[in-house]
Write an enzyme that holds these catalytic residues in place. Structure first.
Site, short mmCIF file in Angstrom:
data_model
loop_
_atom_site.label_atom_id
_atom_site.label_comp_id
_atom_site.label_asym_id
_atom_site.label_seq_id
_atom_site.Cartn_x
_atom_site.Cartn_y
_atom_site.Cartn_z
N GLY A 221 0.82 -1.21 0.00
CA GLY A 221 0.00 0.00 0.00
C GLY A 221 0.85 1.25 0.00
O GLY A 221 2.04 1.19 0.31
N THR A 225 -0.26 4.68 5.03
CA THR A 225 -1.58 4.07 5.21
C THR A 225 -1.65 3.20 6.45
O THR A 225 -2.70 2.66 6.78
CB THR A 225 -1.96 3.22 3.99
OG1 THR A 225 -0.83 2.43 3.63
CG2 THR A 225 -2.36 4.09 2.83
N GLY A 226 -0.54 3.03 7.13
CA GLY A 226 -0.58 2.32 8.41
C GLY A 226 -0.01 0.92 8.37
O GLY A 226 -0.37 0.09 9.20
N THR A 228 3.20 -0.10 8.90
CA THR A 228 4.05 -0.32 10.08
C THR A 228 3.19 -0.46 11.32
O THR A 228 3.42 -1.33 12.17
CB THR A 228 5.02 0.87 10.24
OG1 THR A 228 5.67 1.10 9.00
CG2 THR A 228 6.04 0.58 11.31
N HIS A 442 -8.91 36.32 -11.43
CA HIS A 442 -8.49 34.95 -11.76
C HIS A 442 -9.24 33.94 -10.89
O HIS A 442 -9.84 33.00 -11.40
CB HIS A 442 -6.97 34.85 -11.57
CG HIS A 442 -6.40 33.51 -11.86
ND1 HIS A 442 -5.61 33.25 -12.94
CD2 HIS A 442 -6.48 32.33 -11.19
CE1 HIS A 442 -5.24 31.99 -12.94
NE2 HIS A 442 -5.75 31.40 -11.87
N GLU A 443 -9.24 34.18 -9.59
CA GLU A 443 -9.88 33.22 -8.70
C GLU A 443 -11.40 33.20 -8.90
O GLU A 443 -12.02 32.14 -8.92
CB GLU A 443 -9.55 33.52 -7.23
CG GLU A 443 -8.07 33.38 -6.88
CD GLU A 443 -7.46 32.05 -7.28
OE1 GLU A 443 -8.20 31.03 -7.26
OE2 GLU A 443 -6.27 32.02 -7.64
N ASP A 520 -2.44 25.91 -13.58
CA ASP A 520 -3.74 25.51 -14.11
C ASP A 520 -3.57 24.86 -15.47
O ASP A 520 -4.17 23.84 -15.77
CB ASP A 520 -4.65 26.74 -14.29
CG ASP A 520 -4.90 27.46 -12.98
OD1 ASP A 520 -4.77 26.81 -11.93
OD2 ASP A 520 -5.21 28.66 -13.02
P1 ADP Z 1 3.26 3.23 6.57
O1 ADP Z 1 4.12 2.26 7.28
O2 ADP Z 1 2.15 2.58 5.80
O3 ADP Z 1 3.99 4.20 5.71
P2 ADP Z 1 2.74 4.09 9.21
O4 ADP Z 1 2.17 2.87 9.81
O5 ADP Z 1 4.16 4.35 9.50
O6 ADP Z 1 2.52 4.12 7.66
O7 ADP Z 1 1.84 5.32 9.67
C1 ADP Z 1 2.38 6.49 10.19
C2 ADP Z 1 1.47 7.06 11.26
O8 ADP Z 1 0.24 7.47 10.71
C3 ADP Z 1 1.11 6.06 12.31
O9 ADP Z 1 2.03 6.07 13.34
C4 ADP Z 1 -0.26 6.53 12.78
O10 ADP Z 1 -0.14 7.55 13.75
C5 ADP Z 1 -0.85 7.14 11.54
N1 ADP Z 1 -1.70 6.17 10.84
C6 ADP Z 1 -1.49 5.68 9.61
N2 ADP Z 1 -2.47 4.85 9.25
C7 ADP Z 1 -3.33 4.80 10.27
C8 ADP Z 1 -4.56 4.10 10.50
N3 ADP Z 1 -5.09 3.28 9.59
N4 ADP Z 1 -5.17 4.28 11.69
C9 ADP Z 1 -4.65 5.10 12.62
N5 ADP Z 1 -3.50 5.78 12.45
C10 ADP Z 1 -2.85 5.65 11.30
ZN ZN Z 2 -5.68 29.44 -11.17
MG MG Z 3 6.18 2.45 7.36
#
Ligand code: ADP
Ligand code: ZN
Ligand code: MG
Length: 629
Positions: A221, A225-226, A228, A442-443, A520
């Protein structure tokens, strides 16, 4: 020699020099006073000569001596004497004395010669000793320090000397303290991994019915995304030690070091089983062997081979489970994915709106939130945010709250934190003037198109407060997580992106358009090209003409197959141009039709600097009807 070591040596050299210099000064200070006195006299009168003690006595007796300065405990003296043969010219003469004899003093007193005894500034003996010893001591301390450094540093000379016995650079946590509750928004992955916890906790349940326990699980992933966190949670739930190291730490300068590290790691793990080994960034070691630019990498291949061997070597019931993480499963060597190795793949994706909500809840557990703050709204505002982004968001909001001396996190802090994470730091607003008005047009151009083109996401706010690189910003709020985007939505986005330039064009004229639309226009080009080549949304029909996705990549074939002929490439360009041209024409029409409304909106925006979507729509609706989106 290792880089860091060399640095230390470089630092030590000047230190050594300084010490050496000061040591010499200190060491000489005991004898230096006469030399100093001499030089000062010498500078006044160049004729400093020497004479013997006997001749000095003669001079005293003949009354030629007018003054005597005695130095160094009576062993040196500088006298002033007149020379009657040379018009009584004053001479300064240096005399070596046998010591501070009382007779001499008496004699000088008798003759009425003015004299002075200068006490030598001798350093106390102890200090002198220290002065003499400082340099050697420092040298020894430095050497000892160096020796110790190099021993504790892998890859340093110490390492080179004891090759095989590398100090493995993995971390072991006896208890990670992370539970599945701390990981949110990745429920499928969690379900898959809950089984792993059971493997670790009650392997008998599986082995008793003859099931082989899997050895490796690959978490796939995007970053943040969590992955680790999940691995830690497994160890935490199962209550087993957590060994972790990063793939990049395997790959070392010397061939064979990485492999011996793998051996060490597995040895330690076996001693501590049941346990969990986590290998982060496994793609750093696990890339396809013998492929890519520059052929293979001996060290990496050896390391990978060792890893495969170790994985084959331990039995499923030895209580060790290996979890590896990567965001590039496509580059991994297929041998890693074979049954018996990382045969389970669990994908950990960026969370959807519900997932984001639950992650936000996890990360606001220990924070004080305002009662009116709705985490659902926050989740809605943050499509594409990963768990790490959301954790960062809550932290930024808490910091802002503290800075504003509030006692709970409110909507304003969350909004500012989101803006900051997406668009960068807030800058100083421009002072009123022509360029501020131009940016406002512009905005407002973006915002009007965004509001009046039916398929566009609604405007969330328009602001003239700079952020990051942008001088002004128009924010749109996506309705929901959109996985499927229609052709008309893509066209609406292209028109929205062109709205800024179109407004400059209509209000200020062709010659006055600015570089502010650069970003843009880049976006427009890439969206239009994707419509043609990737999504089959042009007159060329539903054919994939995309050859850019196979990047040149170490570990894959160097050359990407180019299956697009020049003729087709030209057609693609034509189609892209056609789409953009049509969109721009329509955009210009809308802008031209609503010039008066724009003037009004710009006036308000220049004054208030920020307008939210509601206000924008209500002002605009005084001039025209707004399609429901
Ligand atoms: P990865 O290893 O996928 O790059 P990590 O596990 O290191 O990501 O995530 C870094 C931090 O982000 C975690 O320590 C946590 O605080 C937060 N985090 C990431 N994903 C989640 C999740 N699904 N739920 C809660 N916290 C998350
Ligand atoms: Zn613009
Ligand atoms: Mg990681």
């Amino acid at each position: 020699m290792n880089q860091r070591l060399r640095l230390i040596l470089l630092w030590l050299l000047p230190i050594g020099m300084v010490v050496l210099i000061s040591w010499q000064i200190l060491g000489n200070s005991g004898t230096s006073s006469i030399n100093q006195a001499n030089t000062s006299i010498a500078s006044r009168n160049s004729a400093v000569s020497r004479m013997s003690y006997g001749r000095f006595m003669d001079y005293i007796n003949s009354g030629r001596v007018t003054a005597v300065d005695i130095y160094d405990g009576g062993t040196n003296a500088v006298i002033e004497a007149i020379d009657p043969e040379l018009d009584n010219r004053v001479q300064r003469i240096r005399v070596d004395l046998p010591g501070l004899a009382p007779e001499l003093i008496n004699k000088l007193k008798e003759e009425g010669i003015s004299f002075d005894i200068h006490q030598a500034k001798t350093t106390p003996p102890a200090l002198g000793l220290i002065g003499n010893l400082i340099f050697p001591i420092l040298l020894i301390v430095g050497l000892v320090f160096l020796a110790r450094r190099s021993n504790s540093m892998p890859g340093g000379p110490g390492q080179a000397m004891q090759f095989g016995k590398t100090k493995a650079r993995f971390a072991m946590e006896a208890d990670t303290g992370v539970k599945f509750d701390d990981v949110a928004g990745v429920n499928e992955a969690k379900q898959d991994l809950e089984e792993v916890v059971t493997f670790l906790k009650q392997p008998e349940r599986f082995t008793s019915v003859g099931a082989k326990i899997p050895r490796g699980v690959l978490l796939v992933g995007p970053p943040g995304t969590g992955k680790t966190l999940l691995a830690k949670a497994i160890a935490g739930e199962a209550g087993v030690p957590f060994f972790s190291l990063s793939g990049s730490e395997f790959v070392e300068m010397f061939v064979g070091v990485g492999a011996s590290r793998v051996r060490d790691l597995f040895k330690r793990a076996k001693e501590n089983s049941p346990c969990l080994i986590f290998i982060d960034e496994i793609d750093a070691v696990g890339r396809q062997r013998g492929a890519g630019i520059g052929g293979g990498n001996d060290e990496r291949e050896q390391t990978l081979n060792q890893l495969l061997t170790e994985m084959d070597g331990f039995e499923g019931n030895s209580g060790i489970i290996i979890i590896a993480a990567t965001n590039r499963p496509d580059v991994l060597d297929s041998a890693l994915m074979r049954p018996g190795r990382f045969d389970r793949q669990v994908s950990v994706e960026a969370p959807d709106i519900k997932g984001r909500l639950s992650i936000l809840e996890v990360h606001s557990r220990n924070k004080k939130l305002d009662n009116v703050l709705s985490l659902e709204d926050v989740a809605r505002r943050t499509p594409g945010f990963t768990g790490a982004d959301l954790a960062n968001l809550m932290n930024e909001a808490a910091i802002l709250t503290a800075r504003r001396r509030k006692d709970c996190i409110g909507t304003a802090e969350i909004d500012d934190a989101v803006d900051r994470i997406i668009a960068g730091m807030e800058g100083q607003p421009l002072t009123d003037g022509r360029s501020k008005r131009l940016i406002a047009y512009h905005e407002v151009g973006h915002a009007i198109i965004g509001t009046l083109v039916k398929d566009h996401d609604p405007v969330q706010k328009v602001t003239l407060i700079p952020r990051g690189q942008a001088k002004g910003l128009t924010w749109f709020s996506p309705d929901e997580d959109q996985t499927l985007v229609s052709k008309s939505q893509l066209k609406a986005r292209i028109m929205g992106a062109l709205g800024g330039r179109a407004a400059e064009d209509v209000i200020f004229g062709h010659g006055e358009v600015t570089t502010g639309a650069g970003g843009d226009i880049q976006q427009v080009a890439s969206m239009a090209r994707q419509m043609v080549t990737k999504f089959g949304m042009s007159n060329l029909g539903p054919i994939s003409l995309d050859n850019s996705s196979q990047e040149v990549f170490i570990g894959r074939d160097l050359m990407t197959r180019n299956d697009i002929s020049d003729a087709i490439a030209k057609q693609i360009d034509n189609q892209v141009r056609l789409i953009v041209k049509e969109c721009y024409k329509e955009t210009l029409q809308i802008i031209n039709k609503h010039k008066i409304a724009m003037d009004k909106l710009v006036d308000i925006l220049v004054e208030k600097e920020t307008m939210d979507g509601e206000e924008f729509r209500s002002v605009l609706s005084e001039f025209c009807s707004i399609p429901a989106s």
